[in-house]
Enzyme design. Structure first.
Site, PDB file in Angstrom:
ATOM      1  N   PRO A 150      10.474   3.150   2.576  1.00 24.47           N
ATOM      2  CA  PRO A 150      10.792   3.798   3.381  1.00 24.47           C
ATOM      3  C   PRO A 150      10.150   3.484   4.652  1.00 24.47           C
ATOM      4  CG  PRO A 150      10.962   5.455   1.804  1.00 24.47           C
ATOM      5  CD  PRO A 150      10.125   4.245   1.571  1.00 24.47           C
ATOM      6  N   TYR A 151      10.544   3.700   5.901  1.00 28.26           N
ATOM      7  CA  TYR A 151      10.097   3.404   7.212  1.00 28.26           C
ATOM      8  C   TYR A 151       8.614   4.142   7.440  1.00 28.26           C
ATOM      9  CZ  TYR A 151       9.367   2.777  12.190  1.00 28.26           C
ATOM     10  OH  TYR A 151       8.844   2.519  13.594  1.00 28.26           O
ATOM     11  N   TYR A 152       8.534   5.219   7.195  1.00 28.10           N
ATOM     12  CA  TYR A 152       7.226   6.149   7.304  1.00 28.10           C
ATOM     13  C   TYR A 152       6.551   5.915   6.223  1.00 28.10           C
ATOM     14  CZ  TYR A 152       8.452   7.943  11.933  1.00 28.10           C
ATOM     15  OH  TYR A 152       9.001   7.991  13.156  1.00 28.10           O
ATOM     16  N   ALA A 153       6.933   5.508   4.928  1.00 28.31           N
ATOM     17  CA  ALA A 153       6.156   5.486   3.907  1.00 28.31           C
ATOM     18  C   ALA A 153       5.156   3.968   4.057  1.00 28.31           C
ATOM     19  CB  ALA A 153       7.035   5.089   2.923  1.00 28.31           C
ATOM     20  N   ARG A 154       5.765   2.971   4.976  1.00 28.07           N
ATOM     21  CA  ARG A 154       5.153   1.868   5.309  1.00 28.07           C
ATOM     22  C   ARG A 154       4.117   2.310   6.194  1.00 28.07           C
ATOM     23  NH1 ARG A 154      10.366  -0.610   6.162  1.00 28.07           N
ATOM     24  NH2 ARG A 154      10.075  -0.644   8.425  1.00 28.07           N
TER      25      ARG A 154
END
Length: 120
Positions: free
Chosen positions: A80-84
């Site tokens: 997911p976006y914020y996991a990146r």
């Protein structure tokens, strides 16, 4: 790579579509799913942590984006976006010697234990 006079179609296509340049490429529709409050809070916590790292001079938006692009397609599209963001933040902290991989692993284990997750 030296600039050759002629390149094949496959190499041209690969050079034309870098990882973060996904505009115009076919994709499937993603159904809208309402997020839980805990997920929204986790994203906000990640955002704020990363902004604090920038404020403290650890990195900037360009470094973050570059590190995200270097994740490789599997992680880039699989996270997911914020996991990146969290993944690249951890990598920057380790590469700059601010934390060690042992310290990072210990903290991850502490969080998993606190959340009741099974440690592998």
């Amino acid at each position: 790579m030296d600039s050759p006079y002629h390149i094949g179609d496959e190499l041209y296509d690969a050079l034309r579509h870098v990882l973060h340049d996904v505009g115009g490429q076919p994709d499937v529709q993603v159904p809208y799913e309402a997020r839980h409050e805990a997920e929204r809070q986790w994203e906000m916590d990640t955002y704020v942590t990363c902004e604090c790292l920038a404020w403290r001079g650890v990195w900037n938006a360009e470094i973050r984006r570059r590190m995200e692009n270097d994740l490789g397609a599997t992680q880039y599209y699989g996270l997911p976006y914020y996991a990146r963001w969290a993944t690249t933040a951890a990598r920057v902290l380790v590469e700059k010697g601010i934390i060690t991989t042992d310290e990072l692993g210990t903290k991850i284990d502490e969080i998993r234990a606190r959340r009741g997750e099974v440690l592998s």
